[in-house]
Design a protein around this motif. Structure first.
Motif, PDB file in Angstrom:
ATOM      1  N   VAL A 133       0.888  -1.167   0.000  1.00  0.00           N
ATOM      2  CA  VAL A 133       0.000   0.000   0.000  1.00  0.00           C
ATOM      3  C   VAL A 133       0.923   1.212   0.000  1.00  0.00           C
ATOM      4  O   VAL A 133       1.916   1.238   0.721  1.00  0.00           O
ATOM      5  CB  VAL A 133      -0.928   0.019   1.234  1.00  0.00           C
ATOM      6  CG1 VAL A 133      -1.660   1.356   1.325  1.00  0.00           C
ATOM      7  CG2 VAL A 133      -1.923  -1.132   1.182  1.00  0.00           C
ATOM      8  N   PHE A 134       0.609   2.183  -0.839  1.00  0.00           N
ATOM      9  CA  PHE A 134       1.496   3.328  -1.002  1.00  0.00           C
ATOM     10  C   PHE A 134       0.757   4.607  -0.623  1.00  0.00           C
ATOM     11  O   PHE A 134      -0.453   4.722  -0.821  1.00  0.00           O
ATOM     12  CB  PHE A 134       2.018   3.374  -2.440  1.00  0.00           C
ATOM     13  CG  PHE A 134       2.721   2.101  -2.810  1.00  0.00           C
ATOM     14  CD1 PHE A 134       4.013   1.869  -2.378  1.00  0.00           C
ATOM     15  CD2 PHE A 134       2.055   1.098  -3.506  1.00  0.00           C
ATOM     16  CE1 PHE A 134       4.661   0.670  -2.665  1.00  0.00           C
ATOM     17  CE2 PHE A 134       2.686  -0.108  -3.798  1.00  0.00           C
ATOM     18  CZ  PHE A 134       3.994  -0.332  -3.369  1.00  0.00           C
ATOM     19  N   VAL A 135       1.544   5.556  -0.110  1.00  0.00           N
ATOM     20  CA  VAL A 135       0.919   6.756   0.446  1.00  0.00           C
ATOM     21  C   VAL A 135       0.146   7.529  -0.617  1.00  0.00           C
ATOM     22  O   VAL A 135      -0.838   8.195  -0.331  1.00  0.00           O
ATOM     23  CB  VAL A 135       1.981   7.645   1.140  1.00  0.00           C
ATOM     24  CG1 VAL A 135       2.947   8.241   0.142  1.00  0.00           C
ATOM     25  CG2 VAL A 135       1.307   8.740   1.954  1.00  0.00           C
ATOM     26  N   ASN A 136       0.576   7.424  -1.880  1.00  0.00           N
ATOM     27  CA  ASN A 136      -0.127   8.191  -2.906  1.00  0.00           C
ATOM     28  C   ASN A 136      -1.388   7.509  -3.426  1.00  0.00           C
ATOM     29  O   ASN A 136      -2.046   8.045  -4.301  1.00  0.00           O
ATOM     30  CB  ASN A 136       0.767   8.591  -4.084  1.00  0.00           C
ATOM     31  CG  ASN A 136       1.972   7.715  -4.282  1.00  0.00           C
ATOM     32  OD1 ASN A 136       2.205   6.775  -3.521  1.00  0.00           O
ATOM     33  ND2 ASN A 136       2.731   8.008  -5.297  1.00  0.00           N
ATOM     34  N   GLN A 137      -1.715   6.347  -2.899  1.00  0.00           N
ATOM     35  CA  GLN A 137      -2.947   5.698  -3.337  1.00  0.00           C
ATOM     36  C   GLN A 137      -4.045   5.944  -2.313  1.00  0.00           C
ATOM     37  O   GLN A 137      -3.825   5.811  -1.113  1.00  0.00           O
ATOM     38  CB  GLN A 137      -2.725   4.185  -3.468  1.00  0.00           C
ATOM     39  CG  GLN A 137      -1.730   3.850  -4.560  1.00  0.00           C
ATOM     40  CD  GLN A 137      -1.383   2.375  -4.571  1.00  0.00           C
ATOM     41  OE1 GLN A 137      -1.365   1.728  -3.532  1.00  0.00           O
ATOM     42  NE2 GLN A 137      -1.087   1.858  -5.751  1.00  0.00           N
TER      43      GLN A 137
END
Lengths: 563, 563
Positions: A513-517
């Protein structure tokens, strides 16, 4: 009686309502471009449909002045050559006014049903729209498909669900009966009509034309408004296809298709758009783009309710980690994804100059910076894989910004061009990572450097990092904040910083999981609580102001007898 | 865990939630000043409490600069002589900022519980507040008690209920789990925190200081904001008492009382208030007053969400009636009530110049005009009864407006002074009713003549009457529209006119419901769909923008195993 299209999609709507209430994972639109879901030939047909748009005039049967406009260029170097019929804004306003009456009278279940049918059709066009998004924004195909197709559809459905969640609690009728002691009660029948605000104007951006454009478009439609869609001159096609599909559905459902129209413009039509935005008929504006343009709208379009998403400075605070490699990989992915051309991409990475604690012991600042740099380089070592992550640079402004940023500080990782195996003329650049210092470089890192530019910033302490993060978000805007810490008290302080900065917080992201998603139905995108956006996607505030309630009342016989 | 004050008032809250859903009749606050409900000595004690405020400095322990301010004068001629501690706006902003943190962290059930407890205390102070409203606004006592006490409390409770209706659908936590095919699902725990916008500014009016001031005040409090209450210089006392009670409740509940403060000002402090309204800390503004001031706020206070109620032109369309006497009596009451100093009072009465149909046959225009004039005169023939209906004129501006209006057309009923049996110096005036013509007098009747000024306007037809009503409402604002017709197609056309004008419609009022009355929990006051108000009291749009949601997310173990 519910509109037939409402009944057709009611099951999906109810699932969406459940989802926004519990905010767990849910989506009706498959995010993988799988032949099993979308059909064996869907990809090929979608690409063919996209290619059929090239080098010709886009067909859309709406008011037009006989001229054409259009100068989109694929960041992958493909000539597009698409022209769009030009419309006079006044003609679109007039057409919307004519279309408005029957659309208004159709009522909430028609607005919701038609919106949901449009979404179902858009989903079927996900490959065509995916290729259109790819070749206007520069996103690599997988991202263009997902963010431009199903994820944008999710965000649209979320807006429709929020709209219905508000609309459904307004009773159509009420019986009001007030006791009058020994006299007969006063009784009235009241009728409540939901009326739209008027015409909405959706101003698209060039990086996420559908993902950022759909929420406003569908929130407007779902509350009975007519809509003029004005794409960014650099990314018209995805929204043009969208508008055409919306018009098809409207026409099939017996409505005037001018409920939704397209205003295609060129790069020099800014003044014309400003004039349109001030027209008294325009009651709602949804804008994604620069702070300058967004602030202009907020300060001048007084006749409209203006929703803006503008620039921001996204930040990561590194305090301590179990596994620096995992953290660095996760961060590197966020920096590389679509070359940082996401409004949610991190820019400032704060690390105490005294270093951090890891499971392996103390790690000096320079080693943390190097770990981040190495992670970026390793992730992009293979050009064939790198281009699928990076995509291409959308516009020259981003290219120039990379060059300008090189002078800001010590370069940890330089940005370099990569040859795209499939598109020889693609404009591909890797991220530029610089080292700055909180003591001296505030002016540089408190502004947005949109694109593949990020800073590892030496701070006095995690306390200073968090304070900087909170203040920068509150004063300059931010859509994301990320913290890495093994210390609960730091997590708690980060939580407080996120409340002060009005920014969503991600904690210890080391996996996929990525902060920009941000996931529709679960993550709020933006908060409305700092200058990066004056609204969130999506909450009640995003929809509640898009309609009004007009009531009537008349005397009727009381239902009870006097006491 | 719910706050104790939330639990204490939860039953009332749930009834209020039911009421706003069904919009039938409901109120927890008795509107009759009955000794059985409020206590045998409540009236005498309330009047004594009011009189104890006279000729002294109001006690309120909040930031003050040592000076006092205050120049209220009773429209009934009673010297008031009340002084209020003066506060520097910057000191109130600073105090609110200090109070904000613990108030914010207390969370939704504390905000709602404290708001409901304040309301319960205000209800007990209804007589004191009623007398304060009477002697600042000029309302006769019964109306001052009802509108200033229980009805204002109803509107406040309605705002609290709407706030909770939105707040309760935001989950505090969510478990998000996304399948990953054969790999373990991605799982995250998400936490959602409701954060207030900041500090609200409530700008009161001089005619309904509590009724119009409470919705914004309580919507702000119920969503966790701090509030600065700035009453109109002519009607400070009702809101000063309110703020003092709110501060008592806050203090008892363990909060910093500076969550709510009073900014008492004099008539020349307008610029200071404008500067305050532009302060970055002020995120919400609720204003009731002139179009000039309201529009200034909408156009300049960009940092805030601004809710305004401004001038409007309320209208009655007479097409046909069964019983002209009953209609005329009802209209005359609406014209006389508080001398037309209600934002909902009718001004323009459109009658076809060819006359109307009644159950007794055709009735010429002049006869209709005369019936209205006679009804006004008969209703106010007895001075002792008349003053209980008319109250007194709030300010000299209204007096001058009556004089100016006399020149506009033929006088059907002249305004006259009435000696008040109890208050020798009371400024009592009966309504002025003039005859105008739609063909020649548009400029006169499309502006608001606030006060006891109304026009019987000859039109070409009911069609023209309805068109004028719709256009005037849409262009100049309106809170009420009333129609009299025995013809269903005219009622239908009036309904369409009300949608075009964005104005609430009352149909054939001939009994004891009057167009200028709107019942909390059932009638929406204002729509936000025309220039008279940019919001309604109360709907979701009135509350949804007063708070934001800030989320955090972190990985957790998935609850399901991989497929």
């Amino acid at each position: 009686m519910n509109h037939p299209l409402f009944s057709k999609h009611e099951d999906t709507l109810h699932k969406a309502l459940d989802a926004i209430e519990t905010r767990g994972f849910w989506s009706p639109f498959a995010e993988m471009p799988s032949p099993k879901v979308y059909g064996e030939s869907a990809n090929a047909e979608g690409e063919a449909a996209f290619r059929a748009h090239l080098n010709r005039t886009f067909e859309i049967d709406q008011p037009a002045n006989g001229n054409t406009v259009g100068s989109e260029a694929s960041p992958f170097g493909l000539p597009l050559g698409i022209r769009y019929p030009q419309a006079n804004p006044a003609a679109l306003i007039d057409a919307a006014a004519i279309a408005q009456r029957a659309w208004r009278d159709a009522g909430p279940t028609a607005w919701i049903g038609v919106s949901l049918e449009i979404l179902a059709r858009l989903n079927r066009a996900s490959f065509e729209i995916g290729y259109a998004v790819m070749h206007t924004t520069g996103q690599a195909f997988m991202m263009a498909f997902q963010a431009g197709g199903p994820h944008a559809q999710d965000r649209a459905l979320e807006a429709v669900a929020y709209a219905w969640d508000q609309l459904r609690r307004i009773p159509a009728n009420a019986h009001w009966e007030k006791p009058q002691g020994k006299n007969p009660p006063l009784a009235m029948r009241k009728h409540f009509t939901v009326v739209p605000r008027g015409t909405g104007l959706v101003l698209g951006c060039c990086t996420f034309p559908t993902w950022n454009g759909y929420p406003g478009l569908f929130a407007d439609l779902a509350t009975g408004n007519t809509v003029i869609v004005k794409p960014h001159p650099g990314a018209i096609l995805p929204l043009a296809i969208t508008v055409r599909i919306a018009r098809e559905v409207l026409r099939e459902a017996g409505f005037d298709p001018n409920v939704v129209t397209l205003l295609a413009t060129g790069p020099n039509d800014g003044e014309q758009v400003q004039q349109l935005a001030l027209r008294p008929e325009i009651k709602l504006i949804d804008f994604t783009g620069s702070t300058q343009n967004g602030t202009w709208l907020e300060r001048h379009a007084h006749q409209a309710h203006v929703f803006t998403e503008k620039a921001g400075v996204n930040q990561i605070v590194i305090d301590s980690v179990d596994d620096i490699q995992a953290a660095a990989r996760n961060i590197a992915f966020s920096l590389a994804l679509y070359s940082g051309q996401m409004c949610t991409a991190p820019q400032n990475i704060y690390v105490p100059r005294s270093g951090i604690q890891t499971a392996q012991g103390a790690m000096p600042f320079d080693a943390v910076a190097q770990a981040l740099a190495t992670a970026v380089e390793k992730m992009l070592a293979d050009p064939a894989k790198a281009v699928e992550l990076l995509g291409a640079i959308q516009n020259d402004g981003v290219m120039q910004r990379i060059d300008a940023a090189r002078k800001l500080g010590r370069i940890l990782v330089d940005s370099r061009a990569i040859a795209h195996p499939a598109f020889a003329n693609a404009r591909v650049r890797t991220p530029l990572v610089l080292q700055l210092d909180a003591a001296t470089d505030t002016a540089q890192f408190t502004q947005e450097w949109f694109g593949p530019v990020s800073f590892v910033i030496a701070t006095d302490s995690t306390g200073q990092s968090l304070d900087l993060a909170a203040r920068t978000a509150a004063e300059h805007g931010a859509l994301t904040l990320s913290v890495y810490s093994t210390d609960d008290s730091v997590i708690e302080a980060a939580h407080e910083a996120s409340l002060r900065g009005g920014v969503a917080l991600s904690i210890n992201l080391t996996g996929s999981v990525f902060v920009n998603q941000s996931a529709a139905f679960s993550d709020f995108h933006g908060t409305g609580a700092n200058p990066a956006a004056n609204a969130a996607l999506t909450d009640a505030a995003f929809v509640a102001n898009r309609f009004r309630i007009v009531q009537s009342r008349m005397h009727v016989e009381p239902k009870t007898v006097a006491a």
